[in-house]
Design a protein around this motif. Structure first.
Motif, PDB file in Angstrom:
ATOM      1  N   ALA A 278      -0.434   6.133   4.742  1.00 19.31           N
ATOM      2  CA  ALA A 278       0.280   5.276   5.683  1.00 19.31           C
ATOM      3  C   ALA A 278       1.452   4.579   4.986  1.00 19.31           C
ATOM      4  CB  ALA A 278      -0.676   4.247   6.284  1.00 19.31           C
TER       5      ALA A 278
ATOM      6  N   GLY B 120      -2.442   2.682   9.325  1.00 18.79           N
ATOM      7  CA  GLY B 120      -3.448   3.475   8.615  1.00 18.79           C
ATOM      8  C   GLY B 120      -4.854   2.932   8.829  1.00 18.79           C
TER       9      GLY B 120
ATOM     10  N   HIS C  82       0.385  -4.205  -8.851  1.00 17.14           N
ATOM     11  CA  HIS C  82       0.622  -5.505  -8.215  1.00 17.14           C
ATOM     12  C   HIS C  82      -0.367  -5.656  -7.073  1.00 17.14           C
ATOM     13  CE1 HIS C  82       4.311  -5.926 -10.438  1.00 17.14           C
ATOM     14  NE2 HIS C  82       4.556  -7.090  -9.857  1.00 17.14           N
TER      15      HIS C  82
ATOM     16  N   HIS D  14      -5.987   5.672  -2.588  1.00 16.91           N
ATOM     17  CA  HIS D  14      -7.246   6.307  -2.215  1.00 16.91           C
ATOM     18  C   HIS D  14      -7.089   7.549  -1.327  1.00 16.91           C
ATOM     19  CE1 HIS D  14     -11.155   6.936  -0.623  1.00 16.91           C
ATOM     20  NE2 HIS D  14     -10.838   6.474   0.560  1.00 16.91           N
TER      21      HIS D  14
ATOM     22  N   GLY E  39       0.826  -1.200   0.000  1.00 19.95           N
ATOM     23  CA  GLY E  39       0.000   0.000   0.000  1.00 19.95           C
ATOM     24  C   GLY E  39       0.859   1.247   0.000  1.00 19.95           C
TER      25      GLY E  39
ATOM     26  N   GLY F  12      -9.178  17.999   5.475  1.00 18.34           N
ATOM     27  CA  GLY F  12      -8.045  18.469   6.243  1.00 18.34           C
ATOM     28  C   GLY F  12      -7.449  17.447   7.174  1.00 18.34           C
TER      29      GLY F  12
ATOM     30  N   HIS G 230     -18.322   5.477   4.688  1.00 19.56           N
ATOM     31  CA  HIS G 230     -17.183   6.331   4.405  1.00 19.56           C
ATOM     32  C   HIS G 230     -15.854   5.770   4.907  1.00 19.56           C
ATOM     33  CE1 HIS G 230     -14.907   9.953   3.823  1.00 19.56           C
ATOM     34  NE2 HIS G 230     -14.675  10.115   5.103  1.00 19.56           N
TER      35      HIS G 230
ATOM     36  N   GLN H 158     -10.452  15.153   1.437  1.00 21.70           N
ATOM     37  CA  GLN H 158     -10.771  16.518   1.044  1.00 21.70           C
ATOM     38  C   GLN H 158     -10.442  17.553   2.110  1.00 21.70           C
ATOM     39  OE1 GLN H 158     -14.993  16.124   0.263  1.00 21.70           O
ATOM     40  NE2 GLN H 158     -14.662  15.062  -1.677  1.00 21.70           N
TER      41      GLN H 158
ATOM     42  N   GLN I 159      -2.832   0.263  -7.993  1.00 21.49           N
ATOM     43  CA  GLN I 159      -3.038   1.292  -9.013  1.00 21.49           C
ATOM     44  C   GLN I 159      -1.825   1.350  -9.943  1.00 21.49           C
ATOM     45  OE1 GLN I 159      -3.480   1.872  -5.698  1.00 21.49           O
ATOM     46  NE2 GLN I 159      -5.489   2.795  -5.405  1.00 21.49           N
TER      47      GLN I 159
HETATM   48  C1  LIG Z   1     -13.722  10.962  -0.098  1.00 20.85           C
HETATM   49  C2  LIG Z   1     -12.938  10.855   1.165  1.00 20.85           C
HETATM   50  C3  LIG Z   1     -12.528  11.999   1.824  1.00 20.85           C
HETATM   51  C4  LIG Z   1     -11.795  11.907   2.993  1.00 20.85           C
HETATM   52  N1  LIG Z   1     -11.412  13.063   3.612  1.00 20.85           N
HETATM   53  C5  LIG Z   1     -10.668  12.975   4.740  1.00 20.85           C
HETATM   54  C6  LIG Z   1     -10.214  14.162   5.390  1.00 20.85           C
HETATM   55  O1  LIG Z   1     -10.485  15.280   4.958  1.00 20.85           O
HETATM   56  N2  LIG Z   1      -9.460  14.033   6.494  1.00 20.85           N
HETATM   57  C7  LIG Z   1      -9.130  12.817   7.006  1.00 20.85           C
HETATM   58  O2  LIG Z   1      -8.413  12.766   7.990  1.00 20.85           O
HETATM   59  N3  LIG Z   1      -9.539  11.682   6.394  1.00 20.85           N
HETATM   60  C8  LIG Z   1     -10.297  11.729   5.288  1.00 20.85           C
HETATM   61  N4  LIG Z   1     -10.717  10.576   4.680  1.00 20.85           N
HETATM   62  C9  LIG Z   1     -10.229   9.281   5.175  1.00 20.85           C
HETATM   63  C10 LIG Z   1      -8.817   9.039   4.689  1.00 20.85           C
HETATM   64  O3  LIG Z   1      -8.658   9.548   3.400  1.00 20.85           O
HETATM   65  C11 LIG Z   1      -8.428   7.580   4.667  1.00 20.85           C
HETATM   66  O4  LIG Z   1      -8.805   6.951   5.824  1.00 20.85           O
HETATM   67  C12 LIG Z   1      -6.930   7.450   4.522  1.00 20.85           C
HETATM   68  O5  LIG Z   1      -6.459   8.202   3.445  1.00 20.85           O
HETATM   69  C13 LIG Z   1      -6.505   6.008   4.371  1.00 20.85           C
HETATM   70  O6  LIG Z   1      -5.130   5.965   4.093  1.00 20.85           O
HETATM   71  P1  LIG Z   1      -4.346   4.612   4.052  1.00 20.85           P
HETATM   72  O7  LIG Z   1      -2.945   4.957   3.729  1.00 20.85           O
HETATM   73  O8  LIG Z   1      -4.613   3.841   5.272  1.00 20.85           O
HETATM   74  O9  LIG Z   1      -4.999   3.767   2.861  1.00 20.85           O
HETATM   75  P2  LIG Z   1      -5.288   4.120   1.284  1.00 20.85           P
HETATM   76  O10 LIG Z   1      -4.990   5.518   0.952  1.00 20.85           O
HETATM   77  O11 LIG Z   1      -6.639   3.588   1.045  1.00 20.85           O
HETATM   78  O12 LIG Z   1      -4.226   3.261   0.542  1.00 20.85           O
HETATM   79  C14 LIG Z   1      -4.327   1.894   0.389  1.00 20.85           C
HETATM   80  C15 LIG Z   1      -3.159   1.427  -0.432  1.00 20.85           C
HETATM   81  O13 LIG Z   1      -3.086   0.019  -0.363  1.00 20.85           O
HETATM   82  C16 LIG Z   1      -2.937  -0.537  -1.638  1.00 20.85           C
HETATM   83  N5  LIG Z   1      -3.507  -1.870  -1.576  1.00 20.85           N
HETATM   84  C17 LIG Z   1      -4.679  -2.255  -1.012  1.00 20.85           C
HETATM   85  N6  LIG Z   1      -4.816  -3.579  -1.108  1.00 20.85           N
HETATM   86  C18 LIG Z   1      -3.719  -4.041  -1.740  1.00 20.85           C
HETATM   87  C19 LIG Z   1      -3.275  -5.333  -2.120  1.00 20.85           C
HETATM   88  N7  LIG Z   1      -3.981  -6.409  -1.865  1.00 20.85           N
HETATM   89  N8  LIG Z   1      -2.097  -5.423  -2.759  1.00 20.85           N
HETATM   90  C20 LIG Z   1      -1.341  -4.324  -3.027  1.00 20.85           C
HETATM   91  N9  LIG Z   1      -1.708  -3.092  -2.666  1.00 20.85           N
HETATM   92  C21 LIG Z   1      -2.887  -2.957  -2.039  1.00 20.85           C
HETATM   93  C22 LIG Z   1      -3.613   0.439  -2.562  1.00 20.85           C
HETATM   94  O14 LIG Z   1      -3.085   0.304  -3.849  1.00 20.85           O
HETATM   95  C23 LIG Z   1      -3.220   1.753  -1.911  1.00 20.85           C
HETATM   96  O15 LIG Z   1      -1.945   2.121  -2.349  1.00 20.85           O
HETATM   97  C24 LIG Z   1     -11.463  10.653   3.519  1.00 20.85           C
HETATM   98  C25 LIG Z   1     -11.875   9.513   2.860  1.00 20.85           C
HETATM   99  C26 LIG Z   1     -12.641   9.600   1.715  1.00 20.85           C
HETATM  100  C27 LIG Z   1     -13.159   8.352   1.093  1.00 20.85           C
END
Ligand SMILES: Cc1cc2nc3c(=O)[nH]c(=O)nc-3n(C[C@H](O)[C@H](O)[C@H](O)COP(=O)(O)OP(=O)(O)OC[C@H]3O[C@@H](n4cnc5c(N)ncnc54)[C@H](O)[C@@H]3O)c2cc1C
Ligand code: SF4
Ligand code: FES
Lengths: 658, 254
Positions: free
Chosen positions: A43, A445, A188, A71, A39, A78, A422, A76, A64
């Motif tokens: 995080a 994360g 991948h 994602h 990922g 903050g 969400h 959006q 991706q």
């Molecule tokens: C529309 C929207 C707006 C938001 N706005 C806010 C905000 O303003 N403030 C706030 O604090 N939070 C906000 N959030 C929440 C926040 O964006 C997410 O909780 C946070 O970005 C998650 O980050 P992450 O790094 O944990 O995971 P993600 O950003 O979801 O990343 C997941 C990663 O894992 C990879 N991955 C997943 N499964 C696999 C697999 N099997 N093999 C290989 N790779 C894999 C994906 O390719 C990706 O790179 C928002 C969420 C949404 C949906």
């Protein structure tokens, strides 16, 4: 068996003590240690960058086509931090307290306190990387306010904060790629964890372009794979967001914490028809400046702008005078549902409420702007014009997005909004070091369960993702790897790799060979419908029991009748989707089981059997002051353990936003 | 908003993989709602194809909110289709009317080889960032965020440039397949901030060199990129890049 490894000592000293005493790996040894990061969202990208900078050999994966598209890019509004730049009474303790309270007293004190402590470093780090946060005319950083708090501590970049933070982390990671410390594998998908002698030692991944299965070794594996809101089919998550990585880890022994804890966000663009593929969030920051209302009259047919002020019910301001439109998300969502269920909903489907900006366009922004420009006694039109300009600067992209989707101009007419899935507070159970119950397997994360209890406050997910990646894992992983320096990279011809790959390959073959009549999409939609109706905003015993039966049946039908076109050894998006939906069909059931067990309401988990007379969520701390921790015992058998939540500093009370 | 349904003819590029030759296939699709997004229309078509036992069309997409930069369709001769400042995923079907024929192709550029159908390989963009699209700071060794005041005008300009989503529409629109708008957006984002000042020269030189290596064409100032950019990245960024590059080149000559 369940040891959260919380360091001893006073709450505010735990993290410093930990850092002062954890084991270290010297630079020469770091170069010999390999870490897999699955990922590249906030995080993962921050973890890969920070670990690469330390000198570890990192392999990072995303599904991706580029790490920058994770994602997190879509966030959006903050990111919170206890900087107290506004001099409005903020502090590390207050951010800690708000987060625990916002989470309805179901998060760990020690983790949350650490989060609040490092929040201040995150902002410094991001500024140094060149993240273009919003600024005041004096050149200093600006803040806005978010739900569940009474201070302004949210840093932002218009309505694109996630994008700017992720680009910062992505660039830091690409710098490490250029330096040879990080190797990036995009397109991948990780499909299994490889275990050797009780420790995570690698993964099986599918190259999504060639379709080939590949094996990768790591001394440790760090999962940063995001949330599982797409179990519900419709959510604000990106189309590809999925649970596969955490679910595979779960089946290899990583416990799952609080799976039922889902956040339903109050302000999203409502469903328009059967074709709907996802739902679009309108940031919580808009609740700063917008007022939520429904008509006082049922079955209202007038257009919003024709309904006079005194015939509008600003129900959040009415029910919660202290926090008004800024109550936490779970409270705001339920209040919207209550109004719509009672027959006051608006729009063609009647499943929507208004989010109206006119008042603040004129009063807050219009008037300030007018006085700045020295316009005395401005008329209504001038106020609206000036107000619009400011709102455009603050939220421009969100207003444009609303207009593109609905064809309506939100500067002129109020937005129509409704709650949507969400975020998932639940996730893999991790200890204080962010290690799962599997040795050497970490989870960061949104994918972990750790910091938000039963409800996450706005702008805290970005904070948690970057805290975990930049500031926590670089310390905690060293504490584990210090004992692994003698372990030579294990060749991927090892039998454990063979077996894991064979298992994955068999499953993919099975999926392709079913050749039934129903598409993957149609199963996903049906699962989503069950989850939304029976494990969504309101849950009850009868519904949950039905859901469990229905999901089991749906899963059986899936494995008999799904149709996956295309071949194995090629790019095959339908196959990718089939793999993910198959996992959702298992996870959905666990979520219902967990929701059934928790016979109290707390945060986003609302059990209809447990509410106050006014319809507010009613917790039962005597019985449910625990994290539910699910252990997969094989053959679809689950066992639930409990991690008691012992509060040393905060005294849990019923939340009150009145 | 008035809603309506429409019947459409789609001519879509089909290509098995990067080695094979591709060609257009024609599809009929009925009862498309004007409320659907363009990609939802593709979802419906793909469901139809799967039911008929045919191969669905592969296309890239993820956020469907115009921010991840994944979607990338060349629609009726224009990257991302007819709406100004809009990504493919944010384009909605009310842009079309009953009986229309819509032609859909992948990005076409030497540096973006087709992987399958409408999907291309844009990893060249990542390599351009690797060449210098960052500020070299390690984690944790920084000063207080407010110790670096930044004049608001520059901060805003920097943010506007940083809004680039890396979709590649600029390259797809350019007759030379130039990546200058993308590159200039990154160079401007960092050059406009005091934090980016120190590496400014090296960054411009290294990133331009990488762009050349990837096989993107040169910029002849036609402005086609700016016209299609979904994030309205301004062509003035290219002028800034040229200045940066020139200044860096002069400094390097000494
Ligand atoms: C529309 C929207 C707006 C938001 N706005 C806010 C905000 O303003 N403030 C706030 O604090 N939070 C906000 N959030 C929440 C926040 O964006 C997410 O909780 C946070 O970005 C998650 O980050 P992450 O790094 O944990 O995971 P993600 O950003 O979801 O990343 C997941 C990663 O894992 C990879 N991955 C997943 N499964 C696999 C697999 N099997 N093999 C290989 N790779 C894999 C994906 O390719 C990706 O790179 C928002 C969420 C949404 C949906
Ligand atoms: S400059 Fe515009 S068109 Fe080019 S990649 Fe960036 S957002 Fe896309
Ligand atoms: S799918 Fe993300 S920008 Fe279109």
């Amino acid at each position: 068996m369940l040891d959260a490894k919380i360091p001893a000592g006073k709450l505010e000293e735990k993290w410093n003590n930990y850092k002062g005493h954890c084991k270290l790996v010297n630079p020469a040894n770091k170069r010999k240690l390999e870490i897999i990061v699955v990922g590249t969202g906030l995080a993962g990208a921050s973890a890969a960058a920070a670990l690469g900078e330390l000198g570890y050999k990192v392999k990072a994966f995303c599904f991706q086509d580029s790490a920058r598209r994770a994602h997190s890019i879509a966030a959006q509004g903050g990111i919170n931090a206890a900087k107290n730049y506004q001099n409005d009474g903020d502090s590390v303790f207050r951010l800690f307290y708000d987060t625990i309270k916002g989470g309805d007293y179901r998060a760990r004190e020690a983790n949350v306190h650490r989060l609040a402590e490092v929040s201040v470093n995150i902002i410094d780090q991001c500024v140094a990387q060149g993240v273009p946060f919003a600024r005041e005319y004096g050149g200093l950083l600006n803040n806005r306010s978010f739900g569940g708090t009474q201070v302004k501590r949210t840093f932002y970049a218009a309505g694109q904060t996630g994008q700017q933070l992720l680009i910062g982390a992505y660039q830091a990671m690409e710098r490490q790629v250029a330096l040879g410390n990080v190797e990036m594998f995009s397109r991948h998908e990780m499909l299994d964890v490889v275990m050797i002698d009780g420790k995570a030692r690698g993964i099986i991944a599918r190259d999504l372009v060639s379709g080939k299965l590949e094996r990768y070794f790591g001394h440790a594996v760090v999962l940063c794979s995001g949330g599982y809101g797409n179990v519900f089919y419709l959510s604000t998550n990106a189309m590809g967001s999925n649970a596969t990585a955490v679910w595979k880890a779960h089946k290899k022994g990583a416990f799952f914490g609080n799976p039922c804890m889902t956040q339903i966000h109050p302000t999203c663009i409502p469903v328009s028809g059967d074709h709907q593929s996802k739902l679009t969030l309108m940031s919580e920051s808009l609740r700063n400046d917008g007022r939520i209302w429904v008509p006082k009259q049922k079955e209202e047919t007038r257009r919003a702008n024709d309904i006079p002020e005194e015939e509008r019910d600003y129900y959040l301001e009415r029910r919660y005078p202290a926090f008004g439109n800024l109550v936490p998300r779970d409270v705001a969502s339920r209040a919207a549902k209550e109004r719509c269920d009672a027959g006051y909903g608006v729009g063609t489907t009647k499943q929507a409420v208004y989010l109206d900006f006119k008042y603040n366009l004129i009063n807050k922004y219009g008037r300030t702007e007018a006085s700045k420009q020295g316009i005395h006694n401005p008329d209504q039109e001038t106020l609206i014009r000036l107000g619009k300009e400011v709102v455009k600067e603050e939220y421009g992209n969100l207003f444009d997005m609303y207009e593109k989707i609905t064809g309506e101009n939100p500067y002129e007419v109020p937005m129509r909004i409704y709650p949507a899935v969400h975020y998932t507070m639940g996730g893999l159970w991790v200890d204080y070091e962010l290690m799962t119950s599997v040795k050497g397997l970490y989870c960061l994360g949104e994918a972990n369960f750790s910091d938000h209890g039963a409800n996450r406050l706005g702008a805290s997910a970005l904070m948690q993702g970057l805290a975990d990646g930049y500031f926590v894992i670089p310390y905690t992983i060293g504490n584990y790897l210090a004992d692994e320096i003698a372990v030579k990279p294990i060749p991927t011809t090892h039998e454990a790799f063979e077996a894991a790959e064979a298992h994955v390959s068999e499953r993919i073959n099975t999926l392709l060979n079913i050749q039934g009549t129903e598409s993957v999409e149609s199963f996903h939609k049906r699962l989503g419908k069950i989850m939304w109706e029976k494990c969504g905003m309101a849950r009850n015993e009868k519904g949950l029991k039905e859901a469990i039966v229905e999901i089991k049946a749906l899963r059986e039908e899936f494995w008999k009748n799904v149709r996956v076109p295309g071949e194995i050894n090629e790019m095959n998006p339908e196959l990718d989707k089939a793999n993910r939906v198959a996992d959702f069909l298992e996870l959905g059931e666990l979520m219902c089981m967990d929701a059934l067990d928790r016979r109290e309401s707390c945060g986003g988990h609302f059990r209809e059997e447990s509410q106050t007379e006014e319809g507010e969520a009613l917790r039962h701390d005597d019985e449910f002051m625990y994290v539910s921790v699910w252990n997969y015992k094989g053959d679809e058998r689950m066992e639930m353990l409990k991690e008691p939540l012992n509060y040393e500093v905060i005294q849990p009370t019923q939340r009150n936003y009145k | 908003m008035e809603h309506y349904n429409m019947n459409l003819t789609l001519k879509v590029w089909k290509q098995k993989n990067s080695q094979s030759a591709g060609s257009f296939e024609t599809y009929q699709i009925k009862e498309v709602s004007s409320e659907m997004s363009f990609l939802e229309m593709f979802d419906v078509l793909n469901e139809q194809l799967i039911h008929e036992g045919k191969e669905p069309i592969a296309f890239d997409h993820d956020c469907r909110e115009g921010i991840c930069g994944t979607c990338s369709m060349y629609i009726n001769g224009r990257p991302h289709g007819p709406w100004h400042g809009t990504t493919t995923c944010q384009l909605h079907m009310r842009a079309f009317k009953d009986g229309d024929t819509i032609v859909v192709e992948p990005w076409r550029a030497k540096a973006f080889p087709v992987i399958k159908d409408l999907m291309v390989d844009r990893s060249a963009f990542d390599r351009i960032i690797q060449a210098g699209g960052y500020i070299s700071v390690n984690t944790g060794v920084t000063i207080d965020g407010n110790a670096i005041p930044i004049n608001r005008e520059n901060a805003d300009k920097s943010f506007a440039a940083a809004a680039c989503i890396g979709c590649g529409a600029c390259v797809a629109a350019c007759k030379n397949s130039s990546a200058m708008l993308f590159l200039s957006a990154k160079v401007s984002h960092l050059a406009l901030l005091p934090q980016g000042e120190i590496e400014r020269k090296r960054r411009a030189l290294d990133m331009v060199a990488q762009v050349d290596k990837e096989g993107f064409g040169s910029c002849t100032n036609t402005g086609a990129c700016e016209a299609v950019c979904p994030k309205e990245i301004e062509i003035t960024n290219i002028a800034r890049l040229n200045r940066e590059y020139l200044a860096a080149g002069l400094a390097a000559d000494k």
